[in-house]
Design a protein around this motif. Structure first.
Motif, mmCIF file in Angstrom:
data_model
loop_
_atom_site.group_PDB
_atom_site.id
_atom_site.type_symbol
_atom_site.label_atom_id
_atom_site.label_comp_id
_atom_site.label_asym_id
_atom_site.label_seq_id
_atom_site.Cartn_x
_atom_site.Cartn_y
_atom_site.Cartn_z
ATOM 1 N N ARG A 179 -3.442 -7.603 1.008
ATOM 2 C CA ARG A 179 -4.516 -6.815 0.486
ATOM 3 C C ARG A 179 -5.809 -7.745 0.561
ATOM 4 O O ARG A 179 -5.749 -8.822 0.633
ATOM 5 N N VAL A 180 -6.869 -7.052 0.866
ATOM 6 C CA VAL A 180 -8.145 -7.590 0.858
ATOM 7 C C VAL A 180 -8.467 -8.717 -0.122
ATOM 8 O O VAL A 180 -8.657 -9.906 0.301
ATOM 9 N N ALA B 211 -6.689 0.643 -7.119
ATOM 10 C CA ALA B 211 -6.049 0.401 -6.069
ATOM 11 C C ALA B 211 -4.529 0.171 -6.405
ATOM 12 O O ALA B 211 -3.520 0.573 -5.533
ATOM 13 N N ASP B 212 -4.122 -0.329 -7.346
ATOM 14 C CA ASP B 212 -2.922 -0.704 -7.850
ATOM 15 C C ASP B 212 -2.222 0.733 -8.037
ATOM 16 O O ASP B 212 -1.010 0.813 -7.448
ATOM 17 N N THR C 133 -7.073 2.864 2.996
ATOM 18 C CA THR C 133 -7.908 2.454 1.961
ATOM 19 C C THR C 133 -7.401 3.244 0.613
ATOM 20 O O THR C 133 -7.407 4.537 0.679
ATOM 21 N N VAL C 134 -7.184 2.608 -0.280
ATOM 22 C CA VAL C 134 -6.384 3.046 -1.467
ATOM 23 C C VAL C 134 -7.003 3.431 -2.581
ATOM 24 O O VAL C 134 -6.912 2.880 -3.660
ATOM 25 N N TYR C 135 -7.899 4.573 -2.244
ATOM 26 C CA TYR C 135 -8.809 5.168 -3.519
ATOM 27 C C TYR C 135 -8.212 6.602 -3.756
ATOM 28 O O TYR C 135 -8.672 7.127 -4.854
ATOM 29 N N ASN C 136 -7.294 7.129 -3.295
ATOM 30 C CA ASN C 136 -6.832 8.132 -3.439
ATOM 31 C C ASN C 136 -5.210 8.443 -2.771
ATOM 32 O O ASN C 136 -4.843 7.574 -2.355
ATOM 33 N N GLN D 36 0.964 1.724 -5.296
ATOM 34 C CA GLN D 36 2.261 2.630 -5.651
ATOM 35 C C GLN D 36 2.518 3.881 -5.065
ATOM 36 O O GLN D 36 3.640 4.247 -4.582
ATOM 37 N N ALA D 37 1.703 4.801 -5.378
ATOM 38 C CA ALA D 37 1.787 6.137 -4.845
ATOM 39 C C ALA D 37 1.983 6.213 -3.232
ATOM 40 O O ALA D 37 2.736 7.037 -2.852
#
Length: 466
Positions: free
Chosen positions: A114-115, A90-91, A32-35, A95-96
């Motif tokens: 991606r969802v 998210a973007d 989950t791409v929040y961090n 990338q990170a």
């Protein structure tokens, strides 16, 4: 020799027989791409990248899919806290993610869906479950009726009665049974949402993987994998959704990697031991971190600490030294042939042992032991005054073959980032100006960055510290 995989579904090792000869359909639950990803996320990334690499090494054509959850409660919370929208966050962290796992030697998946890019498929999936009687709408939300699926609990090996204990309906939930779970969530004020037959909203967490597996890999796949923490409820719910929809087995083999502890404690933000890969790779050789992760069998728990990482680093450097010495000896080796057959046979035995260990549920810990045995044999061979070019090349070749599968390199890294390169040039300039105080200061600074300098008549040489 056949590959055997421990299947969480059956709780035993099984011979790997793909659905289609020579081809593997493999799905791994992504982040989950929040961090930035933490070290717990890094383990499945490394483990299943290695599984993929070994399957390819074994001759399989692997179709490897791993998703990004780019909308959920955590992303919405981060967006509110940072004053940004969900897609922007998210973007940034997608990338990170690619930067971090690339540093750890992981290849990109063949597809990273991606969802938010598959909303129509998710909505259609939910609508079909409602039509079949496995799901129901409740005031804009849609829930899966857990008791309607006869096989619920078979992955986590729990019965409905066991699961019912402790299950509760929280305030605001409109589900009929405490065991039911959300497929679609009605939108809240100023929350990112999409149109659906049930009104504005967004998907529940579990439905996304079911929809994307079906869309990109088909009704039944060979391997579904993820962390042990996903076994229940996430993977259990995926099975219920997918098999209710298709009437077919969802995945033939289920793989789950063990937990990571930090200094013998569970990793959590509240304990202040939340370790981000983004930070680790700035201070530690990413190859050493990958080597560390693979030094324990993937199904076992692993304890992370700086002391253990330093110990791993020393062991890793012993392999690098042996490998470097082989390259150095190659320059003075000859075409002698005496005893070549015996040594080439010993090297081939190590290749066979590596394959045997990896065939046994991808036992990377024992595969790494093969590297140390290979180094031991190579060091013993190089004690001879005369060495054969053929044998030295065979040693080097097997080192490269095994490490390419395990995903790390024993090559000395001779690339510096811009900051270090600038510091070395600044020190050289200080020496030319006879500013020795500044020169010594920069040397100490580089030493703290694990860069060791050696001044020679031919110029300044450098290497990474032990």
């Amino acid at each position: 020799m056949t590959i055997n995989i421990y299947n969480t579904l059956t709780r035993k090792k099984e011979e790997f027989v793909p659905l289609e000869p020579g081809k593997v359909k493999m799905y791994v639950c992504g982040p989950t791409v929040y961090n930035y990803i933490h070290i717990g996320n890094a383990r499945p990334a490394i483990v299943y990248d290695t599984v993929r690499k070994y399957l390819e090494y074994s001759g399989y054509d692997v179709n490897f899919v791993s998703n990004f959850t780019d909308v959920d409660d955590k992303l919405i919370k981060a967006a509110n806290e940072l004053g940004e929208d969900v897609p922007t966050i998210a973007d940034r962290f997608i990338q990170a993610y690619f930067e971090d796992v690339s540093a750890l030697g992981c290849k990109k998946a063949d597809l990273h869906p991606r969802v938010t890019e598959n909303m129509d498929d998710i909505i259609a999936f939910i609508a079909t479950l409602i039509e079949k009687g496995y799901a129901y709408e409740a005031a804009g939300d849609v829930y899966y009726s857990t008791r309607s699926f006869e096989g619920y609990g078979k992955l986590s090996h729990q019965s409905i009665d066991e699961l019912k204990t402790g299950a509760r309906i929280r305030v605001g939930e409109k589900k009929r049974d405490a065991l039911d779970f959300a497929l679609w969530k009605a939108a809240k004020d100023q929350e990112i949402s999409w149109d659906s037959p049930w009104g504005e909203g967004r998907p529940g967490w579990h439905i996304e993987c079911s929809a994307m597996v079906k869309k990109y890999l088909g009704d039944t796949i060979d391997i579904h994998a993820g962390g042990q923490d996903l076994t229940f409820p996430h993977h259990e719910n995926e099975i219920a959704q997918s098999e209710a929809l298709t009437g077919k087995p969802f995945a033939k083999y289920w793989m789950h990697n063990g937990y990571i502890n930090i200094d013998n404690e569970k990793m959590s933000k509240s304990l202040g031991n939340f370790v981000l890969v983004h930070d680790i790779v700035k201070e530690q050789d990413p190859d050493v971190l990958r080597f560390f992760m693979l030094s324990v069998h993937y199904r076992h728990p692993i304890n992370y600490s700086m002391d253990l990482l330093e110990s791993t680093k020393s062991a890793f450097n012993r392999l690098k030294t042996s490998y470097a010495n082989l390259h150095h000896r190659l320059e003075s080796s000859t075409n002698i042939t005496e005893d070549n057959a015996d040594w080439l046979e010993k090297i081939e035995e190590q290749r066979a042992t590596f394959i045997s260990e990896m065939n046994d549920d991808f036992n990377t810990a024992n595969a790494i032991s093969v590297l140390f045995e290979l180094a031991k044999q190579a060091n013993y061979y190089m004690e001879n005054d005369h060495t054969s070019e053929e044998v030295i090349k065979a040693f080097i070749g097997l080192f490269q073959e095994i490490t390419s599968v395990l995903g790390f390199s024993l090559e000395e890294k001779h690339t510096l980032d811009e900051e270090v390169e600038a510091l070395i040039e600044k020190r050289n300039e200080a020496r030319r100006n006879r500013d020795f105080a500044l020169s010594d200061q920069i040397r100490d600074q580089l030493k703290n960055m694990n860069i060791v300098l050696e001044d020679t008549p031919q110029g300044t040489r450098w290497k990474r510290g032990e």
